[in-house]
Design a protein around this motif. Sequence first.
Motif, mmCIF file in Angstrom:
data_model
loop_
_atom_site.group_PDB
_atom_site.id
_atom_site.type_symbol
_atom_site.label_atom_id
_atom_site.label_comp_id
_atom_site.label_asym_id
_atom_site.label_seq_id
_atom_site.Cartn_x
_atom_site.Cartn_y
_atom_site.Cartn_z
ATOM 1 N N ARG A 198 -16.301 33.117 64.054
ATOM 2 C CA ARG A 198 -16.397 31.761 64.609
ATOM 3 C C ARG A 198 -17.712 31.054 64.314
ATOM 4 O O ARG A 198 -17.892 29.900 64.716
ATOM 5 C CB ARG A 198 -16.193 31.816 66.122
ATOM 6 C CG ARG A 198 -14.811 32.257 66.523
ATOM 7 C CD ARG A 198 -14.664 32.166 68.030
ATOM 8 N NE ARG A 198 -13.308 32.385 68.454
ATOM 9 C CZ ARG A 198 -12.404 31.437 68.590
ATOM 10 N NH1 ARG A 198 -12.714 30.201 68.320
ATOM 11 N NH2 ARG A 198 -11.188 31.716 68.993
ATOM 12 N N THR A 199 -18.652 31.700 63.649
ATOM 13 C CA THR A 199 -19.979 31.128 63.441
ATOM 14 C C THR A 199 -20.305 31.041 61.954
ATOM 15 O O THR A 199 -20.094 31.996 61.213
ATOM 16 C CB THR A 199 -21.045 31.984 64.146
ATOM 17 O OG1 THR A 199 -20.666 32.151 65.520
ATOM 18 C CG2 THR A 199 -22.409 31.324 64.089
ATOM 19 N N THR A 200 -20.829 29.865 61.544
ATOM 20 C CA THR A 200 -21.248 29.680 60.157
ATOM 21 C C THR A 200 -22.645 29.078 60.097
ATOM 22 O O THR A 200 -23.076 28.373 61.011
ATOM 23 C CB THR A 200 -20.293 28.747 59.382
ATOM 24 O OG1 THR A 200 -20.300 27.459 59.995
ATOM 25 C CG2 THR A 200 -18.886 29.293 59.322
ATOM 26 N N VAL A 201 -23.329 29.345 59.005
ATOM 27 C CA VAL A 201 -24.538 28.623 58.629
ATOM 28 C C VAL A 201 -24.076 27.547 57.657
ATOM 29 O O VAL A 201 -23.333 27.823 56.717
ATOM 30 C CB VAL A 201 -25.575 29.554 57.969
ATOM 31 C CG1 VAL A 201 -26.738 28.753 57.414
ATOM 32 C CG2 VAL A 201 -26.058 30.600 58.962
ATOM 33 N N ASP A 202 -24.476 26.299 57.894
ATOM 34 C CA ASP A 202 -24.005 25.155 57.122
ATOM 35 C C ASP A 202 -25.166 24.548 56.346
ATOM 36 O O ASP A 202 -26.185 24.185 56.938
ATOM 37 C CB ASP A 202 -23.403 24.120 58.071
ATOM 38 C CG ASP A 202 -22.655 23.003 57.367
ATOM 39 O OD1 ASP A 202 -22.670 22.938 56.132
ATOM 40 O OD2 ASP A 202 -22.059 22.175 58.077
ATOM 41 N N LEU A 203 -25.015 24.443 55.022
ATOM 42 C CA LEU A 203 -25.993 23.759 54.173
ATOM 43 C C LEU A 203 -25.295 22.549 53.577
ATOM 44 O O LEU A 203 -24.264 22.683 52.915
ATOM 45 C CB LEU A 203 -26.507 24.683 53.074
ATOM 46 C CG LEU A 203 -27.208 25.950 53.548
ATOM 47 C CD1 LEU A 203 -27.620 26.797 52.352
ATOM 48 C CD2 LEU A 203 -28.411 25.621 54.412
ATOM 49 N N GLN A 204 -25.861 21.347 53.810
ATOM 50 C CA GLN A 204 -25.176 20.113 53.442
ATOM 51 C C GLN A 204 -26.118 19.129 52.774
ATOM 52 O O GLN A 204 -27.267 18.972 53.182
ATOM 53 C CB GLN A 204 -24.594 19.466 54.707
ATOM 54 C CG GLN A 204 -23.868 18.172 54.468
ATOM 55 C CD GLN A 204 -23.405 17.534 55.760
ATOM 56 O OE1 GLN A 204 -23.747 16.390 56.041
ATOM 57 N NE2 GLN A 204 -22.644 18.256 56.564
ATOM 58 N N GLY A 205 -25.610 18.444 51.760
ATOM 59 C CA GLY A 205 -26.253 17.275 51.172
ATOM 60 C C GLY A 205 -25.488 16.051 51.636
ATOM 61 O O GLY A 205 -24.252 16.038 51.603
ATOM 62 N N ARG A 206 -26.193 15.002 52.086
ATOM 63 C CA ARG A 206 -25.531 13.841 52.687
ATOM 64 C C ARG A 206 -26.149 12.560 52.136
ATOM 65 O O ARG A 206 -27.338 12.311 52.308
ATOM 66 C CB ARG A 206 -25.691 13.916 54.203
ATOM 67 C CG ARG A 206 -24.868 12.942 54.984
ATOM 68 C CD ARG A 206 -25.020 13.255 56.488
ATOM 69 N NE ARG A 206 -24.117 12.476 57.288
ATOM 70 C CZ ARG A 206 -22.892 12.856 57.627
ATOM 71 N NH1 ARG A 206 -22.420 14.015 57.243
ATOM 72 N NH2 ARG A 206 -22.141 12.072 58.364
ATOM 73 N N TYR A 207 -25.322 11.746 51.470
ATOM 74 C CA TYR A 207 -25.764 10.455 50.932
ATOM 75 C C TYR A 207 -25.174 9.341 51.796
ATOM 76 O O TYR A 207 -23.975 9.338 52.087
ATOM 77 C CB TYR A 207 -25.302 10.273 49.485
ATOM 78 C CG TYR A 207 -25.480 8.865 48.987
ATOM 79 C CD1 TYR A 207 -26.725 8.410 48.572
ATOM 80 C CD2 TYR A 207 -24.414 7.974 48.964
ATOM 81 C CE1 TYR A 207 -26.902 7.107 48.136
ATOM 82 C CE2 TYR A 207 -24.583 6.670 48.530
ATOM 83 C CZ TYR A 207 -25.823 6.241 48.118
ATOM 84 O OH TYR A 207 -25.998 4.950 47.699
ATOM 85 N N THR A 208 -26.013 8.390 52.229
ATOM 86 C CA THR A 208 -25.567 7.256 53.025
ATOM 87 C C THR A 208 -26.209 5.986 52.482
ATOM 88 O O THR A 208 -27.380 5.980 52.127
ATOM 89 C CB THR A 208 -25.951 7.430 54.510
ATOM 90 O OG1 THR A 208 -25.452 8.679 54.986
ATOM 91 C CG2 THR A 208 -25.392 6.306 55.364
ATOM 92 N N ARG A 209 -25.423 4.909 52.433
ATOM 93 C CA ARG A 209 -25.934 3.608 52.001
ATOM 94 C C ARG A 209 -25.703 2.583 53.111
ATOM 95 O O ARG A 209 -24.656 2.565 53.740
ATOM 96 C CB ARG A 209 -25.244 3.137 50.732
ATOM 97 C CG ARG A 209 -25.764 1.786 50.247
ATOM 98 C CD ARG A 209 -25.134 1.408 48.925
ATOM 99 N NE ARG A 209 -25.573 0.120 48.475
ATOM 100 C CZ ARG A 209 -26.661 -0.118 47.748
ATOM 101 N NH1 ARG A 209 -27.432 0.883 47.399
ATOM 102 N NH2 ARG A 209 -26.978 -1.334 47.373
ATOM 103 N N TYR A 210 -26.723 1.766 53.358
ATOM 104 C CA TYR A 210 -26.586 0.637 54.266
ATOM 105 C C TYR A 210 -27.490 -0.481 53.798
ATOM 106 O O TYR A 210 -28.472 -0.263 53.091
ATOM 107 C CB TYR A 210 -26.853 1.020 55.726
ATOM 108 C CG TYR A 210 -28.122 1.785 56.005
ATOM 109 C CD1 TYR A 210 -29.271 1.127 56.403
ATOM 110 C CD2 TYR A 210 -28.157 3.167 55.889
ATOM 111 C CE1 TYR A 210 -30.434 1.833 56.678
ATOM 112 C CE2 TYR A 210 -29.309 3.877 56.162
ATOM 113 C CZ TYR A 210 -30.438 3.207 56.561
ATOM 114 O OH TYR A 210 -31.581 3.904 56.830
#
Length: 133
Positions: A97-109
Amino acid sequence: EILNLGNHRPVTMNYFVTDAVSIGANVNGLLMSTGDTNAGTASIEGQLRYHFMTDGDVVPYIGVHGGVIMIELADELSTTVGTLGAHGGFKFFISERTTVDLQGRYTRYEIGEDDVDAAIDELKMIAGINYKF
């Protein structure tokens, strides 16, 4: 003076519609200071993710997100604008039930208020712990 990013606290909740597809929300706040100047942002975004299910302990995923961000820049700017972006990453299972999460996140505003006219391209690298209820 060094930019202080010590007050960054994102929270994300997702609901799995199927084994591979989740919908959710991301709430994020950031306080910054350089000397006598303070600034901050707060955002809430909805997100949709697709997980590439594997037999192993690593699950890659991609997703899209969009919402609103509130921006405060000292006494110069106070505005709320829409956001749109994409993200992807890897979940590494450390238990059922447990994970380590590595994420890249691009957002434009885009900001178009008073004397400020700017398009912001934001790229975040996020590491976190996920727990499945």
